[in-house]
Design an enzyme around this catalytic site. Structure first.
Site, PDB file in Angstrom:
ATOM      1  N   LYS A  76      -2.294   9.414  -1.305  1.00 34.37           N
ATOM      2  CA  LYS A  76      -3.733   9.197  -1.160  1.00 34.37           C
ATOM      3  C   LYS A  76      -4.409  10.555  -1.085  1.00 34.37           C
ATOM      4  O   LYS A  76      -3.830  11.535  -0.607  1.00 34.37           O
ATOM      5  CB  LYS A  76      -4.046   8.428   0.120  1.00 34.37           C
ATOM      6  CG  LYS A  76      -5.345   7.636   0.058  1.00 34.37           C
ATOM      7  CD  LYS A  76      -5.175   6.358  -0.768  1.00 34.37           C
ATOM      8  CE  LYS A  76      -6.380   5.456  -0.630  1.00 34.37           C
ATOM      9  NZ  LYS A  76      -6.169   4.162  -1.315  1.00 34.37           N
ATOM     10  N   GLY A 176     -17.923  -9.737   4.118  1.00 35.48           N
ATOM     11  CA  GLY A 176     -18.080  -8.654   3.152  1.00 35.48           C
ATOM     12  C   GLY A 176     -18.042  -9.190   1.741  1.00 35.48           C
ATOM     13  O   GLY A 176     -16.998  -9.640   1.272  1.00 35.48           O
ATOM     14  N   GLY A 181     -15.172  -8.939  -2.428  1.00 32.30           N
ATOM     15  CA  GLY A 181     -15.579 -10.168  -1.767  1.00 32.30           C
ATOM     16  C   GLY A 181     -16.343 -11.108  -2.676  1.00 32.30           C
ATOM     17  O   GLY A 181     -16.141 -12.335  -2.631  1.00 32.30           O
TER      18      GLY A 181
END
Length: 354
Positions: A76, A176, A181
């Site tokens: 990451k 969300g 979502g």
């Protein structure tokens, strides 16, 4: 913080005074292959906070990629800054040069605060930027298959809990309704579910209700958690499942797209004690990373979607393993991910994602 004791293979600090770039790249594991993970652009308060986030997210990517069946390790990157004001072409290209310097040990993609267009710029400086826009040969918006994978995980949870993979007639509370979502709501409505949503952005709620007028709206997340529902789907910020939330939940299943949903490691056991079936986040939201990985082979949406559909079978295996061994689904998922890494004989001191 003690970076050398973190369990990561490599941590790279990136600084380019000319563009203002300040970034951290964390490679947690390359046991299964090059480390794939997105680039998060966020205004961290301190350098230590940025490093801690990169390490935590990289560790989680190791497990996500393993459980998704990808021959990829976990990594990451975080860029320190406000993406609304600090993101510029020269900064993104400087970041790309740091990625290129790693020679393919780290493959980057989109994350919070970065877009397909941003990765197009990063890719001008490196061969190892993925999640590019479709016009530039990339896979485009990975939230489509992220939501699809969450839906498959939810179907598996329904199969395990109620004996049918359909959400028809069930009430699903979605916290969300941004990209992931909102796509998830589309899937749920098409499957016949009753949906209740909330979001801090009224415009996001309005967009969902414009497409689906029958969707109900809760005032806020606290109200949504207490709304009678069969499934609770956290699709916004991490840490959504804390002690207070777990105590208030009325749902029998938790399955959502947000990363790092557990506020602390004891939450998964709390859910199990309450009889709530938890679908581990890094398992069910892996559709996006599957989509990005497919870009490396000449992107085919149909091929990536078929692979993401396999999240259903993996989730069922996790639930069945957890039940058979008397552990939480989170613990069962961790074990299955570790078993796959061990199978290549290169697991050494790897740490569990938290």
């Amino acid at each position: 913080m003690d970076v050398l004791a973190s369990g990561a293979e490599q941590v790279v600090f990136c600084s380019d005074p000319g563009s203002g770039l300040r970034a951290v790249i964390a490679i947690h594991s390359t046991a299964l292959g090059p480390a794939l993970g997105g680039t998060r652009f966020h205004p961290y308060a301190t350098e230590d906070e940025a490093v801690a986030d990169a390490l935590r997210l990289a560790r989680a990517m190791t497990y996500k990629n393993s459980l998704a069946g990808l021959d990829l390790g976990g990594g990451k990157a975080v860029v320190i800054g406000d993406p609304r004001t600090d993101k510029r072409e020269d900064l993104l290209r400087a970041y790309g040069r740091f990625v290129e310097a790693l020679g393919g040990r780290y493959l980057t993609a989109c994350d919070v605060g970065t877009t397909n267009a941003d990765l197009d710029l990063v890719a001008r400086e490196t061969r190892f930027a993925h999640g590019r826009s479709e016009v530039n040969g990339g896979c485009g918006d990975s939230s489509v298959l992220t939501a699809f994978g969450v839906f498959q995980g939810m179907r598996a949870a329904a199969q395990h809990r109620w004996g049918t993979p359909s959400l028809s007639g069930r009430t699903v509370a979605v916290a969300g309704v941004g990209k992931v979502g909102s796509w998830l709501v589309d899937r749920l409505v098409a499957d016949g579910a009753d949906v209740v949503v909330t979001d801090v952005d009224p415009a996001a709620v309005a967009r969902v209700r414009a497409r689906h007028p029958g969707v109900e709206v809760a005032a806020d997340t606290a109200a949504l958690v207490r709304t009678p529902a069969d499934v609770y789907a956290p699709c916004a910020l991490g840490g959504a499942l804390d002690d207070e939330t777990v105590a208030a939940l009325s749902a029998e299943v938790v399955c959502g797209g947000a990363n790092n949903q557990l506020a602390h490691e004891g939450v998964s056991d709390q859910l199990t004690r309450r009889g709530i079936l938890y679908a581990p986040d890094y398992l069910v939201n892996a559709g996006g990373v599957i989509q990005v990985e497919d870009e490396r082979h000449g992107f085919s949406f149909a091929r990536a979607e078929a692979r993401a559909a396999g999240i259903f079978d993996v989730a069922l295996r996790v639930f069945e393993t957890a039940a058979a061994e008397g552990v939480s689904p989170a613990a069962a998922a961790d074990r299955l991910a570790e078993e796959r890494i061990r199978s290549v004989g290169r697991l050494a001191g790897i740490r569990l994602p938290r």
